[in-house]
Design an enzyme around this catalytic site. Structure first.
Site, PDB file in Angstrom:
ATOM      1  N   ASP A 154       0.802  -1.173   0.033  1.00  0.00           N
ATOM      2  CA  ASP A 154      -0.117   0.016   0.070  1.00  0.00           C
ATOM      3  C   ASP A 154       0.829   1.123   0.146  1.00  0.00           C
ATOM      4  O   ASP A 154       2.379   1.158   0.360  1.00  0.00           O
ATOM      5  CB  ASP A 154      -1.212  -0.168   1.249  1.00  0.00           C
ATOM      6  N   GLU A 187      -0.799   1.494  -4.933  1.00  0.00           N
ATOM      7  CA  GLU A 187      -0.386   3.598  -4.775  1.00  0.00           C
ATOM      8  C   GLU A 187      -1.768   4.128  -5.545  1.00  0.00           C
ATOM      9  O   GLU A 187      -1.222   5.552  -5.585  1.00  0.00           O
ATOM     10  CB  GLU A 187       0.711   3.205  -5.922  1.00  0.00           C
ATOM     11  N   TRP A 188      -2.931   3.553  -5.622  1.00  0.00           N
ATOM     12  CA  TRP A 188      -3.601   4.663  -5.993  1.00  0.00           C
ATOM     13  C   TRP A 188      -4.002   5.354  -7.175  1.00  0.00           C
ATOM     14  O   TRP A 188      -4.818   6.092  -7.933  1.00  0.00           O
ATOM     15  CB  TRP A 188      -4.560   5.396  -5.248  1.00  0.00           C
ATOM     16  N   ASP A 209      -9.669   3.203  -3.547  1.00  0.00           N
ATOM     17  CA  ASP A 209     -10.888   2.268  -3.426  1.00  0.00           C
ATOM     18  C   ASP A 209     -12.027   2.406  -3.772  1.00  0.00           C
ATOM     19  O   ASP A 209     -12.646   3.469  -4.287  1.00  0.00           O
ATOM     20  CB  ASP A 209     -10.905   1.903  -1.814  1.00  0.00           C
TER      21      ASP A 209
END
Length: 411
Positions: A154, A187-188, A209
């Site tokens: 994450d 890492e979004w 998310d």
């Protein structure tokens, strides 16, 4: 003391070797030839996890037919962590995981499955537990000794860090530890990982998310979670970077977590069409039969796992209706007719007026010259492209067709 000395010496030797060969380090290329399939604890359970849940989920993955359908990873997300010992080695929470991670990995492996674990590039995880910053090589050695097969990494508590460098460090640490572990970059999408993460990880998140909703954005202060359509609409820039061994990850599935059956089926179709990892996020132990059928559907999984490995693209858009096309191996195609709206649509598709061309695969389908036989992946209908397609598509649902050439006219 001898054990501690040997552990420290081993870690130092491994770190030194890894650093000396940093430029030559590689991820384990043999993993994720097709998008990974498994289960993750976060969407349903968040921090309410323990070893009993993980064992029961492994049991359920076998019993519910998910293993036979291709799912293989049981992934523990955040909050499994205890504290680091005197030598800095990470330990599982002794109350939640009293048997230890090695015993849990042995149990999962005994079911013919694989165990995944979670960490973070920062000093602390998103849940405030010990991250791997400064302990990357040490943690990778620990995971290897436990028998871990998958690392989700994450991006919380990373102020001042360079994303590519941080993830490359953990990749090198996993390689140095010597055990093949699939490396999932979470890492979004903030630093466009699709542009640099191909040699680093086996998949990378393209957005923040997911939320269990069709078309919504839920604010959480400095960040938001996104519904299915919001995530879909962010995928175009990343498409050309995905392929065997390196996948765009649209986040875990929310199938079975509160949406309607049609929405769940469309959600599964979208993830399959775009070659995203299929990581279920529901309670496998108690899921209803309708959810099980969606998650284990052989036809839609076959599209996701197609060996050509090229994600779908939006070929046409007509207001509420979109047509997505995915080139498949052996000259086949998959087409998804997606009704984004809350009303049913009576749709008529003239194949000859809608040829398909794809710049990424360099493939095309000219339906005026070539006849394709189609089959309805979710249903039982069949037909061919010599006649117009007439269908009614329910609200927030998808019709998925698989096309194979039946006749090609000579020029």
């Amino acid at each position: 003391m001898k054990f501690r000395f040997k552990a420290r010496l081993g870690a130092c030797m491994l770190l030194g070797a890894a650093l000396s060969g940093h430029a030559m380090a590689q991820k384990f290329e043999e993993l994720a030839a097709t998008p990974q399939m498994g289960w993750n604890s976060w969407n349903k359970f968040a921090c309410e996890i323990d070893e009993r849940l993980i064992r029961e989920t492994a049991d359920a993955m076998v019993k519910q037919g998910m293993k036979d359908a291709g799912y293989q990873y049981i992934n523990i997300d955040d909050c499994w962590h205890g504290v680091r010992d005197a030598d800095g080695n990470i330990q599982p929470d002794a109350k939640r995981f009293p048997s230890g991670m090695k015993a849990l990995a042995d149990y999962v492996h005994g079911k013919g499955l694989k165990l995944g674990i979670y960490s973070d590039a920062g000093a602390t995880t998103c849940g405030g537990h010990p991250g791997s910053r400064g302990h990357e090589y040490q943690d990778a050695i620990t995971y290897a000794r436990w028998g871990i097969d998958y690392v989700k990494y994450d991006w919380c508590d990373t102020k001042g860090l360079n994303a590519e460098a941080a993830y490359t460090t953990m990749r090198d640490a996993i390689r140095a530890a010597g055990r093949p572990m699939l490396f999932s970059i979470c890492e979004w999408g903030d630093n466009k990982p699709w542009e640099w993460a191909g040699p680093v990880g086996h998949s990378w998140r393209t957005t923040g998310d997911i939320a269990p909703c069709w078309d919504c954005e839920i604010g959480h202060g400095s960040w938001s979670s996104l519904g299915v359509l919001r995530i879909l609409d962010k995928q175009a820039p990343a498409r050309k970077f995905a392929g065997p061994g390196h996948w765009n990850d649209m986040d875990m599935l929310e199938v079975g977590n509160g949406m309607t059956e049609d929405e769940d089926r469309a959600h599964m179709s979208i993830w399959a069409m775009l070659a995203s990892p299929l990581i279920s996020g529901n309670d496998l132990r108690t899921m209803p039969e309708a959810t099980r059928r969606i998650l284990t559907h052989a036809g839609i999984i076959a599209i996701n796992q197609d060996k050509l490995g090229i994600p779908a693209f939006r070929a046409y858009a007509d207001g509420r209706m979109e047509v997505w096309a995915r080139p498949l191996a052996d000259g086949q195609w998959a087409l998804m007719f997606l009704n984004r709206s809350g009303q049913a649509i009576d749709y008529r598709h003239d194949w000859r007026e809608h040829p398909i061309g794809d710049d990424v695969s360099k493939r095309s389908a000219e339906f005026g010259k070539t006849t394709y036989r189609w089959s309805d992946v979710w249903g039982k209908r069949t037909g061919d492209t010599s006649t117009k397609l007439e269908t009614r598509i329910a609200p927030r649902s998808a019709l998925v067709l698989r096309l194979a050439i039946t006749n090609q006219e000579s020029k």
